[in-house]
Design a protein around this motif. Structure first.
Motif, PDB file in Angstrom:
ATOM      1  N   GLY A  11      14.248  38.052 -46.669  1.00 55.96           N
ATOM      2  CA  GLY A  11      15.407  38.882 -46.989  1.00 55.96           C
ATOM      3  C   GLY A  11      16.628  38.488 -46.170  1.00 55.96           C
ATOM      4  O   GLY A  11      17.739  38.363 -46.704  1.00 55.96           O
ATOM      5  N   GLN A  12      16.412  38.274 -44.885  1.00 51.56           N
ATOM      6  CA  GLN A  12      17.529  37.908 -44.005  1.00 51.56           C
ATOM      7  C   GLN A  12      18.171  36.583 -44.436  1.00 51.56           C
ATOM      8  O   GLN A  12      19.392  36.474 -44.554  1.00 51.56           O
ATOM      9  N   ALA A  13      17.328  35.579 -44.672  1.00 52.02           N
ATOM     10  CA  ALA A  13      17.857  34.250 -45.005  1.00 52.02           C
ATOM     11  C   ALA A  13      18.600  34.268 -46.341  1.00 52.02           C
ATOM     12  O   ALA A  13      19.660  33.663 -46.479  1.00 52.02           O
ATOM     13  N   LEU A  14      18.041  34.981 -47.308  1.00 52.99           N
ATOM     14  CA  LEU A  14      18.708  35.034 -48.622  1.00 52.99           C
ATOM     15  C   LEU A  14      20.051  35.763 -48.523  1.00 52.99           C
ATOM     16  O   LEU A  14      21.050  35.336 -49.116  1.00 52.99           O
ATOM     17  N   ALA A  15      20.083  36.832 -47.750  1.00 54.57           N
ATOM     18  CA  ALA A  15      21.341  37.577 -47.599  1.00 54.57           C
ATOM     19  C   ALA A  15      22.375  36.726 -46.860  1.00 54.57           C
ATOM     20  O   ALA A  15      23.544  36.676 -47.253  1.00 54.57           O
ATOM     21  N   GLU A  16      21.952  36.052 -45.812  1.00 49.70           N
ATOM     22  CA  GLU A  16      22.888  35.184 -45.078  1.00 49.70           C
ATOM     23  C   GLU A  16      23.451  34.110 -46.002  1.00 49.70           C
ATOM     24  O   GLU A  16      24.659  33.859 -46.038  1.00 49.70           O
ATOM     25  N   GLY A  17      22.565  33.469 -46.731  1.00 49.24           N
ATOM     26  CA  GLY A  17      22.994  32.386 -47.621  1.00 49.24           C
ATOM     27  C   GLY A  17      23.941  32.876 -48.699  1.00 49.24           C
ATOM     28  O   GLY A  17      24.952  32.235 -48.998  1.00 49.24           O
ATOM     29  N   ALA A  18      23.634  34.035 -49.277  1.00 52.97           N
ATOM     30  CA  ALA A  18      24.475  34.570 -50.353  1.00 52.97           C
ATOM     31  C   ALA A  18      25.868  34.916 -49.824  1.00 52.97           C
ATOM     32  O   ALA A  18      26.884  34.531 -50.399  1.00 52.97           O
ATOM     33  N   GLU A  19      25.912  35.623 -48.717  1.00 49.86           N
ATOM     34  CA  GLU A  19      27.214  36.040 -48.159  1.00 49.86           C
ATOM     35  C   GLU A  19      28.027  34.834 -47.701  1.00 49.86           C
ATOM     36  O   GLU A  19      29.227  34.745 -47.973  1.00 49.86           O
ATOM     37  N   GLY A  55      15.309  24.037 -57.093  1.00 45.08           N
ATOM     38  CA  GLY A  55      14.185  23.473 -56.337  1.00 45.08           C
ATOM     39  C   GLY A  55      14.222  23.841 -54.867  1.00 45.08           C
ATOM     40  O   GLY A  55      15.277  23.768 -54.239  1.00 45.08           O
ATOM     41  N   LEU A  56      13.068  24.252 -54.355  1.00 43.78           N
ATOM     42  CA  LEU A  56      12.962  24.588 -52.929  1.00 43.78           C
ATOM     43  C   LEU A  56      12.260  23.486 -52.135  1.00 43.78           C
ATOM     44  O   LEU A  56      12.089  23.599 -50.923  1.00 43.78           O
ATOM     45  N   GLY A  57      11.831  22.441 -52.822  1.00 38.79           N
ATOM     46  CA  GLY A  57      11.105  21.392 -52.115  1.00 38.79           C
ATOM     47  C   GLY A  57       9.661  21.782 -51.865  1.00 38.79           C
ATOM     48  O   GLY A  57       9.201  22.834 -52.325  1.00 38.79           O
ATOM     49  N   GLN A 117      26.161  21.797 -45.702  1.00 40.47           N
ATOM     50  CA  GLN A 117      25.279  22.800 -46.306  1.00 40.47           C
ATOM     51  C   GLN A 117      26.084  23.635 -47.305  1.00 40.47           C
ATOM     52  O   GLN A 117      27.267  23.865 -47.099  1.00 40.47           O
ATOM     53  N   PRO A 118      25.413  24.133 -48.341  1.00 39.05           N
ATOM     54  CA  PRO A 118      26.140  24.929 -49.342  1.00 39.05           C
ATOM     55  C   PRO A 118      26.655  26.264 -48.799  1.00 39.05           C
ATOM     56  O   PRO A 118      27.482  26.896 -49.441  1.00 39.05           O
ATOM     57  N   TYR A 119      26.167  26.709 -47.622  1.00 41.47           N
ATOM     58  CA  TYR A 119      26.676  27.968 -47.079  1.00 41.47           C
ATOM     59  C   TYR A 119      27.848  27.737 -46.128  1.00 41.47           C
ATOM     60  O   TYR A 119      28.331  28.669 -45.492  1.00 41.47           O
ATOM     61  N   LEU A 146      15.901  28.673 -47.784  1.00 45.44           N
ATOM     62  CA  LEU A 146      16.273  29.872 -48.551  1.00 45.44           C
ATOM     63  C   LEU A 146      17.756  30.183 -48.399  1.00 45.44           C
ATOM     64  O   LEU A 146      18.420  30.611 -49.352  1.00 45.44           O
ATOM     65  N   ARG A 147      18.279  29.964 -47.198  1.00 44.94           N
ATOM     66  CA  ARG A 147      19.712  30.178 -46.969  1.00 44.94           C
ATOM     67  C   ARG A 147      20.519  29.282 -47.906  1.00 44.94           C
ATOM     68  O   ARG A 147      21.475  29.697 -48.540  1.00 44.94           O
ATOM     69  N   ARG A 148      20.105  28.031 -47.972  1.00 42.52           N
ATOM     70  CA  ARG A 148      20.822  27.082 -48.839  1.00 42.52           C
ATOM     71  C   ARG A 148      20.654  27.464 -50.313  1.00 42.52           C
ATOM     72  O   ARG A 148      21.598  27.358 -51.099  1.00 42.52           O
TER      73      ARG A 148
END
Ligand code: BES
Ligand code: ZN
Ligand code: ZN
Length: 488
Positions: A113-121, A66-68, A462-464, A78-80
């Motif tokens: 793209g930036q937020a997803l990559a930051e969150g994943a890494e 869920g993204l809310g 936060q999960p990251y 998105l990072r989370r």
């Protein structure tokens, strides 16, 4: 981690695990809706449901995330989400994970793209250097993430690269903070800066004790004089000053351990004081990112580094120090050492004639009382600069909250015997510390960021983030400088 982009829907990916990130109350693809009791998944923030589609769609496992609500969606969401996805993949021991967005998002592709990559890494980050005898499942790492979107664009791909570069700087900062203080001495921190220089082309100069003495760094030398691990000043320079290429100075407190000195901390307050170099970690992390992104700026990173220890050679309460600026400091508490080492570094920054001086330090316990771990305390002498940092804080989720530096606070740190005293009494502890620093920057635009509550997480929110160093400041500084670059 390898992060690639493809066009399509994640439901057509033959992945061991696919994540479908969904806005709240948005319609689900029919094949997915058929797989679950409708009431079980609404898409509210952070909600997850793991499904085993058994051939109904191609992925072997499908995680609904869920993204809310759409109107509350930010890059932080998105990072989370990406961090949660990677953690789930790790739990399930899936090396290649696919991540898809169910809905069209009202965000620029580059930012997605930036937020997803930051969150994943950052979600994948762990500090395992001192764990022995780990089993393979405990060291299992996610190797690759495929981002599946209706239209994979070049802009999104570029955003992914930026996000990975930024995350690299954050992880460098986390590693530095997490390194035990017996290992990360001032000299070892200086070595890390030299290595950074060799990697990135940033010019690095180290001042050892002899050089500091020669030049008159009376504050930094005094704080370091009680330790066998001698102090250092780290000077990092990226780019050259030029017309249309302004100079920004980044200054970071680098206390590799803060015992309090003769004004010794109680045992409970002393643990986690390896993180008292969190400001310097942010500066090193940011310098790496700036160099890798090749920002068109001249950025000078300054780190006064010392270890604050009690011994027969320590500086004392009642000592009067003469700083690099010539200003004198009456020491009333040797545990208020950060402002003393920073006094020298901030004064030194003036020689670069900077357009801005931004300083980060784990400076006061009082800021933790005021803001907890959810915001960095900010004080400044230039509102335009402070506003820009505040904006970067909102954008990155590394939020800052400003406190005033009124004249009355400056009065509280005037000394009877010297120019300044290093504590201002029980009241307004974070502000008097900020006022103290402001006495050493002349008229240059200056912002002080007190990261005592945000640099180190005992319980990450936060999960990251994981327990330990957060790398706070790297994303904030990078965002500020990228925006600043756009304005030049
Ligand atoms: N490094 C500490 C501040 C700190 C406290 C950082 C908690 C992270 C978590 C700093 O050097 C310090 O000891 N400050 C004193 C100042 C006081 C003596 C005026 C403090 O905050 O207690
Ligand atoms: Zn201290
Ligand atoms: Zn300290």
């Amino acid at each position: 981690m390898k992060i690639t982009l493809t066009t399509g829907t994640v439901l057509n990916e033959a992945a061991e695990l696919a994540i479908l990130a969904c806005l709240e109350a948005a319609p689900l693809p029919e094949a997915v809706a058929d797989l679950l009791e409708v009431a079980d998944f609404s898409g509210k923030t952070s909600q997850t449901r793991l499904l085993y589609p058994r051939g109904a769609v191609l992925p072997k496992r499908l995680l609904l995330l869920g993204l809310g609500p759409a109107d509350k969606l930010t890059t932080e969401t998105l990072r989370r989400a990406a961090a949660t996805a990677v953690r789930q993949a790790r739990d399930l021991q899936v090396a290649n994970v696919a991540f898809g967005l169910n809905d069209q998002l009202e965000l620029a592709p580059a930012l997605i793209g930036q937020a997803l990559a930051e969150g994943a890494e950052l979600g994948a980050y762990r500090y395992l250097r001192y764990k022995t005898g780990l089993k393979p499942e405990q060291t299992f790492a996610v190797e690759a993430m495929t981002l599946v979107t209706p239209e994979a664009t070049d802009a999104m791909q570029a955003g992914v690269a930026v996000g990975q570069t930024i995350a690299g700087g954050v992880m460098l900062a986390r590693n530095l903070v997490n390194t035990p203080p017996g290992v990360l001495t001032p000299a070892a921190l200086a070595d890390q800066a030299v290595a950074l220089g060799e990697r990135t082309g940033v010019a690095v100069t180290i001042f050892d004790k002899a050089r500091l003495t020669e030049e008159g760094f009376g504050g930094l030398l005094a704080v370091g004089q009680g330790s066998a691990n001698e102090p250092r000043l780290i000077v990092m320079e990226y780019g050259k000053a030029a017309e249309g290429r302004p100079t920004i100075c980044l200054v970071g407190k680098g206390l590799t351990f803060d015992s309090g000195g003769l004004s010794l901390k109680p045992a409970d307050a002393m643990t986690t004081m390896k993180s008292d170099m969190g400001g310097s970690a942010a500066v090193l992390g940011a310098m790496q990112v700036i160099a890798e992104l090749q920002l068109p700026l001249h950025v000078v990173g300054l780190v006064p580094s010392a270890e604050n220890m009690p011994s027969s050679t320590s500086y004392r309460p009642d000592d009067v120090l003469t700083t690099l600026s010539g200003k004198t400091i009456e020491v009333l508490n040797t545990d208020a050492e950060g402002r003393i080492v920073l006094a020298d570094a901030l004064f030194y920054a003036q020689r670069y004639n900077p357009a801005a001086i931004i300083e980060l330090s784990t400076l006061t316990g009082a800021i933790v009382v005021a803001l907890g771990s959810h915001a960095t305390g900010m004080m400044g002498t230039n509102q335009e600069l402070a506003d820009a940092i505040k904006q970067a804080g909102e954008t990155t989720g590394e939020r800052v909250w400003q406190l005033p530096l009124w004249e009355e606070y400056h009065e509280m740190i005037k000394s009877e015997i010297a120019d300044l005293k290093n504590i201002g009494g029980r009241q307004a502890g974070s502000i008097t510390a900020g006022a103290f620093l402001a006495a050493f920057v002349g008229d240059y635009p200056f912002v002080h960021l007190d990261i005592a509550g945000t640099a180190y997480a005992e319980k990450p929110a936060q999960p990251y983030n994981v327990a330990g160093g957060t790398g706070v400041g790297v994303r904030l500084l990078t965002e500020f400088l990228r925006q600043y670059t756009d304005g030049v």
